[in-house]
Design a protein around this motif. Sequence first.
Motif, PDB file in Angstrom:
ATOM      1  N   LYS A 193      35.296 -31.599  14.277  1.00  0.00           N
ATOM      2  CA  LYS A 193      35.468 -31.363  15.710  1.00  0.00           C
ATOM      3  C   LYS A 193      36.293 -32.469  16.359  1.00  0.00           C
ATOM      4  O   LYS A 193      36.859 -32.263  17.432  1.00  0.00           O
ATOM      5  CB  LYS A 193      34.114 -31.241  16.393  1.00  0.00           C
ATOM      6  N   TYR A 194      36.348 -33.668  15.733  1.00  0.00           N
ATOM      7  CA  TYR A 194      37.221 -34.717  16.259  1.00  0.00           C
ATOM      8  C   TYR A 194      38.681 -34.236  16.248  1.00  0.00           C
ATOM      9  O   TYR A 194      39.505 -34.737  17.006  1.00  0.00           O
ATOM     10  CB  TYR A 194      37.139 -36.000  15.424  1.00  0.00           C
ATOM     11  N   LEU A 195      38.955 -33.304  15.337  1.00  0.00           N
ATOM     12  CA  LEU A 195      40.286 -32.708  15.248  1.00  0.00           C
ATOM     13  C   LEU A 195      40.331 -31.376  15.990  1.00  0.00           C
ATOM     14  O   LEU A 195      41.344 -30.685  15.973  1.00  0.00           O
ATOM     15  CB  LEU A 195      40.667 -32.484  13.779  1.00  0.00           C
ATOM     16  N   GLY A 196      39.196 -31.027  16.602  1.00  0.00           N
ATOM     17  CA  GLY A 196      39.131 -29.788  17.355  1.00  0.00           C
ATOM     18  C   GLY A 196      39.079 -28.556  16.479  1.00  0.00           C
ATOM     19  O   GLY A 196      39.478 -27.472  16.904  1.00  0.00           O
ATOM     20  N   MET A 197      38.566 -28.689  15.242  1.00  0.00           N
ATOM     21  CA  MET A 197      38.623 -27.591  14.289  1.00  0.00           C
ATOM     22  C   MET A 197      37.259 -27.265  13.705  1.00  0.00           C
ATOM     23  O   MET A 197      36.324 -28.059  13.758  1.00  0.00           O
ATOM     24  CB  MET A 197      39.603 -27.931  13.152  1.00  0.00           C
ATOM     25  N   SER A 198      37.178 -26.081  13.100  1.00  0.00           N
ATOM     26  CA  SER A 198      35.992 -25.653  12.369  1.00  0.00           C
ATOM     27  C   SER A 198      36.026 -26.252  10.963  1.00  0.00           C
ATOM     28  O   SER A 198      37.066 -26.232  10.304  1.00  0.00           O
ATOM     29  CB  SER A 198      35.978 -24.126  12.263  1.00  0.00           C
ATOM     30  N   PRO A 199      34.889 -26.758  10.455  1.00  0.00           N
ATOM     31  CA  PRO A 199      34.870 -27.260   9.076  1.00  0.00           C
ATOM     32  C   PRO A 199      35.113 -26.164   8.045  1.00  0.00           C
ATOM     33  O   PRO A 199      35.460 -26.456   6.905  1.00  0.00           O
ATOM     34  CB  PRO A 199      33.473 -27.870   8.926  1.00  0.00           C
ATOM     35  N   TRP A 200      34.956 -24.909   8.472  1.00  0.00           N
ATOM     36  CA  TRP A 200      35.220 -23.792   7.557  1.00  0.00           C
ATOM     37  C   TRP A 200      36.712 -23.444   7.528  1.00  0.00           C
ATOM     38  O   TRP A 200      37.139 -22.626   6.727  1.00  0.00           O
ATOM     39  CB  TRP A 200      34.394 -22.576   7.968  1.00  0.00           C
ATOM     40  N   GLU A 201      37.499 -24.075   8.400  1.00  0.00           N
ATOM     41  CA  GLU A 201      38.942 -23.868   8.443  1.00  0.00           C
ATOM     42  C   GLU A 201      39.723 -25.166   8.249  1.00  0.00           C
ATOM     43  O   GLU A 201      40.861 -25.147   7.787  1.00  0.00           O
ATOM     44  CB  GLU A 201      39.343 -23.254   9.793  1.00  0.00           C
ATOM     45  N   CYS A 202      39.137 -26.285   8.588  1.00  0.00           N
ATOM     46  CA  CYS A 202      39.819 -27.577   8.541  1.00  0.00           C
ATOM     47  C   CYS A 202      40.161 -27.950   7.102  1.00  0.00           C
ATOM     48  O   CYS A 202      39.318 -27.828   6.195  1.00  0.00           O
ATOM     49  CB  CYS A 202      38.907 -28.646   9.146  1.00  0.00           C
ATOM     50  N   PRO A 203      41.399 -28.399   6.814  1.00  0.00           N
ATOM     51  CA  PRO A 203      41.769 -28.763   5.450  1.00  0.00           C
ATOM     52  C   PRO A 203      40.807 -29.789   4.836  1.00  0.00           C
ATOM     53  O   PRO A 203      40.346 -30.710   5.521  1.00  0.00           O
ATOM     54  CB  PRO A 203      43.177 -29.353   5.610  1.00  0.00           C
ATOM     55  N   GLY A 204      40.528 -29.617   3.553  1.00  0.00           N
ATOM     56  CA  GLY A 204      39.557 -30.462   2.857  1.00  0.00           C
ATOM     57  C   GLY A 204      39.919 -31.937   2.841  1.00  0.00           C
ATOM     58  O   GLY A 204      39.061 -32.781   2.560  1.00  0.00           O
ATOM     59  N   THR A 205      41.174 -32.264   3.128  1.00  0.00           N
ATOM     60  CA  THR A 205      41.588 -33.665   3.221  1.00  0.00           C
ATOM     61  C   THR A 205      40.680 -34.438   4.166  1.00  0.00           C
ATOM     62  O   THR A 205      40.386 -35.626   3.941  1.00  0.00           O
ATOM     63  CB  THR A 205      43.036 -33.749   3.745  1.00  0.00           C
ATOM     64  N   PHE A 206      40.200 -33.770   5.222  1.00  0.00           N
ATOM     65  CA  PHE A 206      39.531 -34.480   6.304  1.00  0.00           C
ATOM     66  C   PHE A 206      38.054 -34.751   6.059  1.00  0.00           C
ATOM     67  O   PHE A 206      37.351 -35.182   6.976  1.00  0.00           O
ATOM     68  CB  PHE A 206      39.750 -33.732   7.615  1.00  0.00           C
ATOM     69  N   THR A 207      37.586 -34.554   4.815  1.00  0.00           N
ATOM     70  CA  THR A 207      36.272 -35.106   4.485  1.00  0.00           C
ATOM     71  C   THR A 207      36.297 -36.629   4.575  1.00  0.00           C
ATOM     72  O   THR A 207      35.241 -37.263   4.632  1.00  0.00           O
ATOM     73  CB  THR A 207      35.830 -34.686   3.070  1.00  0.00           C
ATOM     74  N   ILE A 208      37.498 -37.210   4.604  1.00  0.00           N
ATOM     75  CA  ILE A 208      37.578 -38.669   4.735  1.00  0.00           C
ATOM     76  C   ILE A 208      37.063 -39.148   6.092  1.00  0.00           C
ATOM     77  O   ILE A 208      36.741 -40.330   6.243  1.00  0.00           O
ATOM     78  CB  ILE A 208      39.010 -39.216   4.503  1.00  0.00           C
ATOM     79  N   LEU A 209      36.957 -38.259   7.088  1.00  0.00           N
ATOM     80  CA  LEU A 209      36.485 -38.684   8.403  1.00  0.00           C
ATOM     81  C   LEU A 209      35.045 -39.173   8.337  1.00  0.00           C
ATOM     82  O   LEU A 209      34.715 -40.258   8.834  1.00  0.00           O
ATOM     83  CB  LEU A 209      36.625 -37.553   9.416  1.00  0.00           C
ATOM     84  N   SER A 210      34.159 -38.363   7.751  1.00  0.00           N
ATOM     85  CA  SER A 210      32.767 -38.798   7.648  1.00  0.00           C
ATOM     86  C   SER A 210      32.657 -39.988   6.702  1.00  0.00           C
ATOM     87  O   SER A 210      31.857 -40.910   6.939  1.00  0.00           O
ATOM     88  CB  SER A 210      31.869 -37.650   7.184  1.00  0.00           C
ATOM     89  N   PHE A 211      33.451 -39.997   5.642  1.00  0.00           N
ATOM     90  CA  PHE A 211      33.447 -41.154   4.745  1.00  0.00           C
ATOM     91  C   PHE A 211      33.767 -42.441   5.494  1.00  0.00           C
ATOM     92  O   PHE A 211      33.094 -43.463   5.330  1.00  0.00           O
ATOM     93  CB  PHE A 211      34.472 -40.961   3.613  1.00  0.00           C
ATOM     94  N   MET A 212      34.789 -42.411   6.352  1.00  0.00           N
ATOM     95  CA  MET A 212      35.197 -43.619   7.064  1.00  0.00           C
ATOM     96  C   MET A 212      34.099 -44.114   7.999  1.00  0.00           C
ATOM     97  O   MET A 212      33.903 -45.325   8.153  1.00  0.00           O
ATOM     98  CB  MET A 212      36.498 -43.377   7.822  1.00  0.00           C
ATOM     99  N   GLU A 213      33.369 -43.183   8.614  1.00  0.00           N
ATOM    100  CA  GLU A 213      32.251 -43.607   9.457  1.00  0.00           C
ATOM    101  C   GLU A 213      31.208 -44.345   8.636  1.00  0.00           C
ATOM    102  O   GLU A 213      30.703 -45.404   9.042  1.00  0.00           O
ATOM    103  CB  GLU A 213      31.616 -42.387  10.133  1.00  0.00           C
TER     104      GLU A 213
END
Length: 521
Positions: free
Chosen positions: A191-211
């Motif tokens: 949601k930080y990217l304004g997207m659904s996790p069911w649609e957001c590219p898998g690259t962005f699992t790094i967001l939760s990792f970085m937190e």
Amino acid sequence: MGKRIKAAIIGAGPGGLAAAMLLAAKGHEVTVLEKQTYLGGRTSALRLGEYIFDRGPTFLMMLPVLEELFELTDRRLQDYVELKRVDPLYTLKFGELEFSPGGSPEETARQIEGLFPGNGERYLRFMHRERDKLARVLPLLKRPFTSAGGYLSADMLRALPRLDAADTVHKRLSRYFTDERLRWAFSFQSKYLGMSPWECPGTFTILSFMEHEYGLYHPIGGLNRISEAMANAAREHGADIRMGSGVRRIIVENGRACGVELDSGEQLDADDVVINADFGHAATHLFEPGTLKSYTPAKMKKKKLSLSTFMLYLGINAELPLPHHKILFAADYRSNVDDMTERMILSEEPSLYIHNPSKLDSTLAPSGKSALYLLMPVPNNRSGIDWKEQAQAVRTVMLERLAAECGLDDITAVEALIEEEEMYTPDDWEQQSYVYEGATFNLAHSLDQMMYLRPRNKFQEVDHCYLVGGGTHPGSGLPTIIQSAIISAQLLEDSYREAPGRRGLLGGWRRGGATQEGSPS
């Protein structure tokens, strides 16, 4: 220093202020033009009586990125702001179950194992693989994509096997976690990217990792203090920041940006123009019709946008039993997300984010009181929702959830505690903050709107015109917005060199004071 460049920067959000810092520190003549009477754009302060709120973002992640921005301008971030680490990161509530990750990865793994048996070791495997992914992705976040050939670069070819771009965030997390609630806990960051996790590219699992890897920080006074700090550092280097000076249009002659015309009618000449305004708004309002072929109003209507947010800022005459950050997940989270991003309707049972920073920061509210921030993700204004008609109903839902969470009898008990209040709807984001279609998180980060396919840092249709902010590469979020400014400032300076030196301005992103193993330095 070579040529002393005269740069006009449109917008005093974090991207514009970072560009001002970098260019002014190099001795260039920098003028920042901000339409509002306050600094920071979405990263600004809202003051209601004795209460102070962050208007938009509420925490600082990837602290090393901001630290290195200040280092690049011979400054030290900690000389400008006092930072407190938020631990636990947040409390996530699924029905009656609460999960509050924090401390070390090992501590979080133990908590996960207790709440979601069999997943503790899976979490550590997730962290290990994402650590390697970030090391490979990092160079792509630090360099411009000025041509399609960038996809054939050594950095891209090294990263490609771990980008997970063909997957979605939710699908990637399903490879690790067996409990659906745990998948939500590591995917809501989409949601930080304004997207659904069911649609957001898998690259962005790094967001939760970085937190989890780098932690979250709260600047005393709120995240808006970061904007103030950046402005102060830019001014120290000679930048002129003009508040209440909106730009009516960018002056373009023979395909080159050569200045700006203000709302007042005043014209300022410039060698280069840097745009930090919301991208959709800038493309549809700041150029003469016909100047942009790729971003006409009709073509912008076809761009994928992020979701929006419905905000309540509440000055509460009580200390409520709430942590610093809390997210209340809808029972059917998938349906709630689909409502926002696909069906473009309001959910009967929405998710809700509650920010209670005055518990950690006594500067935000009088003693014994709370500066409370409530955010409900909602569709952007392409939904056609009549927010004037729906606003009070949405407010009621949010306050009812707050009352239940705090053990209060009903909404009237909450309302009796409210001393100050402001509501901000998607219409307000669009009409008062000049956010295109009220899409709070800018353009969506779908595969067809990433890297080379995202609006580029150096504007492709107008020479000597650059973009910073969430609408350009690398994307939304404070760390990547800062990086966009670093990229664009470097491109701007390079354009005046006979042999531009392509060098990364940002070093390794450090955790605990040491450069991450495997990260470029």
